[in-house]
Write a protein that holds these residues in place. Structure first.
Motif, mmCIF file in Angstrom:
data_model
loop_
_atom_site.group_PDB
_atom_site.id
_atom_site.type_symbol
_atom_site.label_atom_id
_atom_site.label_comp_id
_atom_site.label_asym_id
_atom_site.label_seq_id
_atom_site.Cartn_x
_atom_site.Cartn_y
_atom_site.Cartn_z
ATOM 1 N N LEU A 175 0.697 -1.296 -0.084
ATOM 2 C CA LEU A 175 -0.070 -0.012 0.109
ATOM 3 C C LEU A 175 0.862 1.219 0.068
ATOM 4 C CD1 LEU A 175 -2.682 1.309 0.183
ATOM 5 C CD2 LEU A 175 -2.594 1.133 2.830
ATOM 6 N N ALA A 176 1.854 1.266 0.735
ATOM 7 C CA ALA A 176 2.866 2.434 0.963
ATOM 8 C C ALA A 176 3.570 2.716 -0.577
ATOM 9 C CB ALA A 176 3.797 2.296 2.049
ATOM 10 N N ALA A 177 3.874 1.744 -1.030
ATOM 11 C CA ALA A 177 4.514 1.534 -2.530
ATOM 12 C C ALA A 177 3.626 2.334 -3.421
ATOM 13 C CB ALA A 177 5.254 0.283 -2.832
ATOM 14 N N PHE A 178 2.273 1.762 -3.490
ATOM 15 C CA PHE A 178 1.410 1.908 -4.583
ATOM 16 C C PHE A 178 1.242 3.508 -4.197
ATOM 17 C CE2 PHE A 178 -2.981 3.120 -5.323
ATOM 18 C CZ PHE A 178 -2.931 2.904 -6.676
ATOM 19 N N GLY A 179 1.097 4.025 -2.875
ATOM 20 C CA GLY A 179 0.858 5.343 -2.649
ATOM 21 C C GLY A 179 1.954 6.349 -3.146
ATOM 22 N N GLU A 180 3.127 5.674 -3.067
ATOM 23 C CA GLU A 180 4.307 6.501 -3.269
ATOM 24 C C GLU A 180 4.345 6.877 -4.911
ATOM 25 O OE1 GLU A 180 7.752 4.722 -1.766
ATOM 26 O OE2 GLU A 180 7.385 5.428 0.312
ATOM 27 N N ASP A 181 4.164 5.761 -5.544
ATOM 28 C CA ASP A 181 3.882 5.944 -7.144
ATOM 29 C C ASP A 181 2.789 6.886 -7.421
ATOM 30 O OD1 ASP A 181 6.035 4.295 -7.162
ATOM 31 O OD2 ASP A 181 4.707 2.351 -7.716
ATOM 32 N N GLN A 182 1.576 6.730 -7.105
ATOM 33 C CA GLN A 182 0.603 7.545 -7.143
ATOM 34 C C GLN A 182 0.750 9.060 -6.889
ATOM 35 O OE1 GLN A 182 -3.300 6.710 -4.936
ATOM 36 N NE2 GLN A 182 -4.370 7.362 -6.777
ATOM 37 N N VAL A 183 1.546 9.234 -5.808
ATOM 38 C CA VAL A 183 1.569 10.712 -5.308
ATOM 39 C C VAL A 183 2.794 11.096 -6.186
ATOM 40 C CG1 VAL A 183 2.645 11.905 -3.520
ATOM 41 C CG2 VAL A 183 0.881 10.498 -2.853
ATOM 42 N N SER A 184 3.849 10.433 -6.502
ATOM 43 C CA SER A 184 4.747 10.905 -7.249
ATOM 44 C C SER A 184 4.299 11.177 -8.912
ATOM 45 C CB SER A 184 6.122 9.555 -7.533
ATOM 46 O OG SER A 184 6.815 10.071 -8.616
ATOM 47 N N TYR A 185 3.314 10.508 -9.291
ATOM 48 C CA TYR A 185 2.709 10.583 -10.840
ATOM 49 C C TYR A 185 1.673 12.027 -10.354
ATOM 50 C CZ TYR A 185 -0.846 10.560 -14.233
ATOM 51 O OH TYR A 185 -1.667 10.900 -15.458
ATOM 52 N N LEU A 186 1.205 12.343 -9.366
ATOM 53 C CA LEU A 186 0.591 13.397 -9.296
ATOM 54 C C LEU A 186 1.130 14.572 -9.225
ATOM 55 C CD1 LEU A 186 -2.320 12.228 -6.363
ATOM 56 C CD2 LEU A 186 -2.638 12.482 -8.965
ATOM 57 N N LYS A 187 2.479 14.558 -8.450
ATOM 58 C CA LYS A 187 3.205 15.532 -8.466
ATOM 59 C C LYS A 187 3.878 15.817 -9.824
ATOM 60 C CE LYS A 187 4.496 15.536 -3.583
ATOM 61 N NZ LYS A 187 5.494 15.278 -2.606
ATOM 62 N N GLU A 188 4.163 14.872 -10.583
ATOM 63 C CA GLU A 188 4.848 14.860 -11.866
ATOM 64 C C GLU A 188 3.869 15.705 -12.835
ATOM 65 O OE1 GLU A 188 6.857 12.190 -15.448
ATOM 66 O OE2 GLU A 188 6.318 11.387 -13.577
ATOM 67 N N GLN A 189 2.398 15.014 -12.749
ATOM 68 C CA GLN A 189 1.491 15.636 -13.728
ATOM 69 C C GLN A 189 1.107 17.083 -13.093
ATOM 70 O OE1 GLN A 189 0.118 13.997 -16.158
ATOM 71 N NE2 GLN A 189 -1.051 15.788 -16.664
ATOM 72 N N ALA A 190 1.124 17.651 -12.024
ATOM 73 C CA ALA A 190 1.158 18.995 -11.491
ATOM 74 C C ALA A 190 2.158 19.752 -11.987
ATOM 75 C CB ALA A 190 1.216 19.027 -10.085
ATOM 76 N N GLY A 191 3.553 19.338 -12.070
ATOM 77 C CA GLY A 191 4.765 19.944 -12.764
ATOM 78 C C GLY A 191 4.650 20.176 -14.090
ATOM 79 N N VAL A 192 4.001 19.070 -14.813
ATOM 80 C CA VAL A 192 3.622 19.257 -16.290
ATOM 81 C C VAL A 192 2.755 20.274 -16.661
ATOM 82 C CG1 VAL A 192 3.137 17.818 -18.362
ATOM 83 C CG2 VAL A 192 4.344 16.893 -16.724
ATOM 84 N N ASN A 193 1.680 20.427 -15.728
ATOM 85 C CA ASN A 193 0.425 21.479 -15.949
ATOM 86 C C ASN A 193 1.034 22.519 -15.809
ATOM 87 O OD1 ASN A 193 -1.335 19.419 -16.651
ATOM 88 N ND2 ASN A 193 -1.962 19.345 -14.444
ATOM 89 N N TYR A 194 1.864 22.878 -14.678
ATOM 90 C CA TYR A 194 2.504 24.114 -14.605
ATOM 91 C C TYR A 194 3.488 24.533 -15.596
ATOM 92 C CZ TYR A 194 5.237 27.596 -11.944
ATOM 93 O OH TYR A 194 5.709 28.909 -11.534
ATOM 94 N N GLU A 195 4.320 23.781 -16.013
ATOM 95 C CA GLU A 195 5.231 23.924 -17.128
ATOM 96 C C GLU A 195 4.385 24.542 -18.487
ATOM 97 O OE1 GLU A 195 8.696 24.571 -19.188
ATOM 98 O OE2 GLU A 195 8.241 24.326 -16.984
ATOM 99 N N PHE A 196 3.354 23.810 -18.735
ATOM 100 C CA PHE A 196 2.451 24.087 -19.787
ATOM 101 C C PHE A 196 1.609 25.557 -19.570
ATOM 102 C CE2 PHE A 196 -1.791 24.208 -21.756
ATOM 103 C CZ PHE A 196 -1.575 23.971 -22.869
ATOM 104 N N SER A 197 1.383 25.704 -18.634
ATOM 105 C CA SER A 197 0.892 27.191 -18.061
ATOM 106 C C SER A 197 2.099 28.273 -18.420
ATOM 107 C CB SER A 197 0.392 27.089 -16.730
ATOM 108 O OG SER A 197 -0.749 26.251 -16.577
#
Length: 262
Positions: free
Chosen positions: A60-82
């Motif tokens: 569960l912790a590993a899945f959470g870390e992967d999910q959170v890492s993806y969310l942060k990466e996606q947030a960074g991509v959206n910020y870069e696009f903006s």
């Protein structure tokens, strides 16, 4: 055979007495061994429960870390696009300002062309009038001829003043409204930049909160399995104590029976 054993058994046959004693001891040992085995089995089961809980919590912790890492990466991509979109918008503002300045320059050139055209027309008109009157033997700059030339020149001056005023007003309007629109465009870009930064910060905070929730769930799984394992071990210990007490009761009962016979 000692007398106390014979009294304990209540029989006079030594062979039967010995057999009964051996059977009692064997039964007592088997009871104690059974309790020990139950405790060992309970400990093994508790260990399996703990291992399973730890594995499930880790997954569960590993899945959470992967999910959170993806969310942060996606947030960074959206910020870069903006940011890239805002850079394009800033370039558009610059091009708009250049366009306004170009229109102002074009208006000035057009005003200069109109003025030179009027100057050429008034000079042509005055020259033509002077040449015509000279050809007719009339003084070009006397009497009505001079008045006509003065009238034409006043018309020229009036047109000059009106056109210059209109040109100045148009240039002032173009410059004012261009500057205001440019200011609004830059203010909008600045606002969008702040919004993009705020969205990035919010997304990161939300991801961190989600990670905290996953850690809480993982810790809950660990505590739950630890409590279950502790309960299983307690059951094994209880079973062992019960078996030992049963064996002790068997010996006590035998002693009590011996005392009654005695």
């Amino acid at each position: 055979m000692p007398d106390w054993l014979l009294k304990l058994l209540g029989v006079s046959n030594p062979a039967l007495t010995a057999a009964w004693i051996i059977a009692s001891l064997v039964s007592t040992k088997e009871t104690v061994d059974s309790g020990q085995k139950q405790k060992e089995a309970a400990n093994e089961l508790a260990k399996l429960i703990e291992d399973y809980g730890e594995e499930e919590a880790a997954i569960l912790a590993a899945f959470g870390e992967d999910q959170v890492s993806y969310l942060k990466e996606q947030a960074g991509v959206n910020y870069e696009f903006s940011n890239r979109s805002l850079e394009l918008s800033d370039q558009q503002v610059g091009l708009f300002e250049l366009g306004v300045q170009r229109d102002i320059d074009n208006e000035k050139r057009a005003a200069g062309d109109r003025e030179r055209g009027r100057q050429k027309r008034i000079l042509d008109a005055l020259s033509s009038q002077a040449a015509l009157r000279s050809g007719q033997g009339i003084q070009a700059y006397d009497g009505s001829s001079l008045n006509m030339m003065r009238s034409d020149y006043k018309d020229f001056q009036r047109e000059q003043i009106i056109d210059r005023g209109d040109t100045a007003e148009r240039i002032r309007d173009m410059r004012f409204f261009g500057q205001e629109r440019s200011r609004l465009m830059r203010a909008n870009n600045s606002l969008m930049s702040d919004v993009a930064a705020s969205e990035l910060d919010s997304a990161i905070q939300a991801a961190d909160l989600q990670m905290k929730g996953i850690h809480i769930q993982s810790d809950s799984i660990r505590r739950s399995t630890e409590l279950e394992a502790a309960g299983t071990r307690a059951q094994g210990s209880y079973a062992q104590r019960a078996a030992n007490l049963q064996a002790l009761n068997t010996l006590i009962s035998a002693g009590y029976r011996y005392s009654r016979i005695g």
